[in-house]
Design an enzyme around this catalytic site. Structure first.
Site, mmCIF file in Angstrom:
data_model
loop_
_atom_site.group_PDB
_atom_site.id
_atom_site.type_symbol
_atom_site.label_atom_id
_atom_site.label_comp_id
_atom_site.label_asym_id
_atom_site.label_seq_id
_atom_site.Cartn_x
_atom_site.Cartn_y
_atom_site.Cartn_z
ATOM 1 C CG ASP A 162 0.456 -4.287 2.522
ATOM 2 O OD1 ASP A 162 -0.044 -3.502 2.031
ATOM 3 O OD2 ASP A 162 0.690 -3.719 3.445
ATOM 4 C CB SER B 162 2.904 1.388 6.489
ATOM 5 O OG SER B 162 1.717 2.211 7.052
ATOM 6 C CG HIS C 87 -0.349 0.560 3.054
ATOM 7 N ND1 HIS C 87 -0.231 -0.565 2.838
ATOM 8 C CD2 HIS C 87 -0.239 1.323 3.140
ATOM 9 C CE1 HIS C 87 0.480 0.332 4.539
ATOM 10 N NE2 HIS C 87 0.290 1.347 4.647
#
Length: 494
Positions: A258, A344, A202
């Site tokens: 992811d 992230s 992402h």
């Protein structure tokens, strides 16, 4: 409109978007046309000032950047308390696009120094975007900026045994130089220290639709990677030094777990004080977990889950509309610290100090807090193709290994051998030295123990140790060796 940007950021944080710290402003600045020029002897000095009132930081995107070997560029703030450079021709990506790192303050000065004249190789500097930093990512003691005070500096006592792994973790500047993510360099079974870097899917998928366009994949060519950004003391505030690399190539990604794998255009070496992290593709949940990350663009932090990780037993529905299927993520319930936007893509390590996943997202707040990490073992096979899995990149020799350990980017190789001796070397850049030692019956070093290559006399078997000294300190690596012809005892024969 800072209030509107902050409102949008609040919404995006719930949808799992990477942390945004700044707003890009399109400009058309031809440095050499607009700069003030001064000369002294055969040296020419060019100066250009940029002000963006109330900005916490300014960073720049050059869409044309070319320097000859006689020139270098420095960038610093108006009170000269923050210095970025010197940037030389060796730092320029082949595509001529260059992103600077953040320069603290709302008033910066660009200084280009040209020694002599080079009529055949003309300098070119054109700025296409100035990023106004409206979020404070610079921290001081007792002022944590936008990251939570419960975050634990990697140099605190809790992180004392994780320094080697932490040196593989980096902060990523992405999305037109306005957002942060985290990532980590990865070791591979060939141990050739290619610059493979693990981060989150992402972080590349800017529109959040769960697929990657060709432009999203090529955008990583211009990303910036900041290593060694950490506070010098526990709770001591901002980092005082770090190293940055420009640009990467896309290698693979898989939305369900992811993950995204990149390869840096410049390969970090031992002189950069980095490591290449180990990993495990075991499907057995780790008994404990440690996450190393850069929350909200802050200095490097560490968080701990003291209990076994678990696999997600139900589908994860993200606010932005993407879905993570069952058993694609590790559920991490942190007991100390946390993770935030900017974290992230950061790694979660198991009890053996090996990466088993990268951060996708989770609830907001301090420990106890639940976060979700894409499973490394799921990413290993991914979608079954080279650009959707890790396996062919991280096991290029088809070894079948299920795990690797973290290593410094240097190894001992044999260069030649005779019946009674052998020579070994380590590939180290200038400014880095080596001191050899050997243990084992019948083995000794011939001549200087600081030579590279070094000659080991035999015959015998044992361990050859190389102590590497660089600006980062000392690093010891070892290799089991057998030198010369060995005696074979025969008790019987037919």
């Amino acid at each position: 409109d800072i209030k509107q940007l902050l409102k949008q950021d609040s919404i995006e944080s719930k949808e799992g978007y990477p942390f945004r710290f700044g707003k890009g402003i399109k400009v058309d600045i031809d440095f050499f046309s607009d700069a003030s020029i001064y000369s002294k002897g055969d040296t020419t000095f060019y100066y250009y000032e940029i002000k963006s009132p109330s900005a916490f930081s300014i960073n720049l995107i050059f869409d044309h950047f070319k320097l000859n070997n006689n020139s270098y560029l420095n960038i610093y703030n108006s009170d000269q308390s923050f210095f970025y450079g010197a940037i030389t021709s060796k730092d320029i990506p082949q595509n001529g696009i260059f992103w600077t790192d953040l320069i603290k303050g709302d008033h910066i000065i660009l200084e280009l120094i040209e020694i002599g004249k080079s009529n055949s190789d003309k300098n070119q500097l054109h700025i296409s975007s100035v990023v106004h930093g409206y979020q404070n990512v610079f921290v001081t003691p007792n002022n944590y900026g936008d990251s939570y005070s419960c975050n634990i500096d990697i140099v605190c006592p809790q992180g004392a045994s994780w320094g080697k792994e932490a040196d593989a973790v980096t902060m990523l500047l992405l999305d037109a130089a306005t957002r942060w993510c985290s990532g980590s360099l990865l070791n591979n079974t060939a141990k050739d220290f290619k610059g493979y870097l693990l981060t989150a899917f992402h972080c590349i998928d800017f529109n959040g639709d769960g697929t990657l366009s060709s432009s999203e994949k090529t955008d990583v060519n211009n990303w910036l990677f900041r290593f060694k950004y950490q506070s010098p003391t526990c709770g001591g505030g901002d980092g005082t030094s770090y190293i940055t690399f420009n640009g990467a190539n896309f290698r693979a990604a898989y939305q369900q777990s992811d993950f995204a794998l990149l390869e840096l255009l410049t390969t970090p070496t031992i002189s950069n004080c980095v490591t290449y992290a180990g990993w495990s593709r075991s499907s057995t949940a780790a008994s404990t977990g440690a996450g190393i990350h850069h929350p909200k663009g802050d200095v490097k932090k560490i968080s701990f889950d003291n209990d076994p990780l678990t696999s997600n037993s139900s589908q994860i529905n993200w606010v932005g509309g993407t879905v993570s299927p069952v058993n694609t993520h590790w559920v991490v319930d942190f007991d100390q610290g946390t993770a935030q936007g900017g974290s992230s893509g950061s790694p979660i390590f198991d009890q053996n100090h090996r990466i088993v996943g990268q951060l996708h997202g989770g609830a907001d707040g301090c420990a106890p807090i639940i976060k979700y990490y894409g499973r490394f073992d799921v990413s290993w096979t991914g979608g079954g193709t080279n650009d959707t899995r890790l396996s062919n990149w991280l096991d290029p020799i088809n070894s079948g290994l299920t795990s690797l350990d973290t290593e410094y980017p240097v190894s001992i190789t044999s260069t030649s051998s005779t019946c009674s001796s052998a020579t070994y070397q380590v590939s180290i850049p200038s400014g880095v030295s080596v001191t050899w030692s050997v243990t084992g019956s019948g083995l000794s070093i011939s001549g200087s123990n600081t030579a590279n290559p070094v000659t080991v006399n035999g015959p015998g078997t044992g361990i050859l140790n190389a102590s590497i000294t660089s600006a980062c300190g000392n690093t010891d690596i070892s290799k089991a060796i057998t030198v010369g012809l060995q005696t074979l005892s025969v008790s019987s024969y037919v």
